[in-house]
Scaffold this active site. Structure first.
Site: not given
Ligand code: GLN
Length: 188
Positions: A78, A170, A172
């Site tokens: 992410c 994710h 995890e």
């Molecule tokens: N929206 C977040 C970002 O742009 C990422 C979200 C996440 O890591 N769950 O950094």
């Protein structure tokens, strides 16, 4: 083998738990000396702007970049995916820029900021992986050396470029260990 987890902000503790469950030694990485003793690195989810700024403040950005160029495997989830990307659409925020991809942040829209789904994942053809998406990015462009590992609803959500792995979701935060196992196979 010791796998480092970048522990500046975000859900690093969940990655450490996953690694512990898999019987792998792990280490929280907060400063340069932590990075020296690890064989691979996970960049967790969180807020990519914050993690990027802190990485620069502690001079970890250049050090991680250098280790990656020497072949150290990195897995970003992410926000970690965003930080690995060369291009972040509409943003000049600090990043590692190691992967030849472009990403769009918060790409699933406000109504469905977070959701869970079964995600087809090429390295585990037997059954999809469980993915949790939290204000997740998508990959909007992949360079020639980038392998698409997963598409969900027509959107690219997992990619690999050599020793670099990134997922928009994710694993995890689930009991599904297979994406981490796949990363550990890259490390070995
Ligand atoms: N929206 C977040 C970002 O742009 C990422 C979200 C996440 O890591 N769950 O950094």
């Amino acid at each position: 083998m010791t796998v480092g987890v970048l522990a500046l902000q975000g859900d690093f503790a969940e990655h450490i738990s996953m690694l512990t469950r898999l019987g792998v030694e792990s280490r929280e990485v907060r400063k340069l000396s932590d990075l020296e003793s690890v064989d691979a690195l996970i960049i967790p989810g969180g807020e990519s702007t914050t993690i990027g700024k802190l990485m620069a403040r502690y001079e970890l950005d250049r050090a991680i970049h250098a280790r990656a160029e020497q072949g150290m495997p990195i897995y970003g989830t992410c926000a970690g995916m965003i930080l690995l990307a060369k291009d972040i659409e509409g943003s000049q925020q600090p990043r590692l820029g190691l992967m030849d991809i472009a990403v769009v942040r918060n790409a699933f829209g406000r109504q469905i900021e977070s959701f869970e789904a079964d995600i087809p994942f090429k390295p585990t053809p037997e059954r999809p992986v469980r993915g949790v998406f939290i204000r997740a990015p998508i990959v909007s462009r992949v360079g020639a050396g980038v392998e698409v590992l997963s598409e969900f609803e027509g959107k690219i959500v997992a990619v690999r470029q050599g020793n670099l792995l990134a997922t928009a979701f994710h694993p995890e935060l689930t009991d599904d260990e297979r994406v981490h196992r796949y990363f550990l196979a890259i490390v070995k």
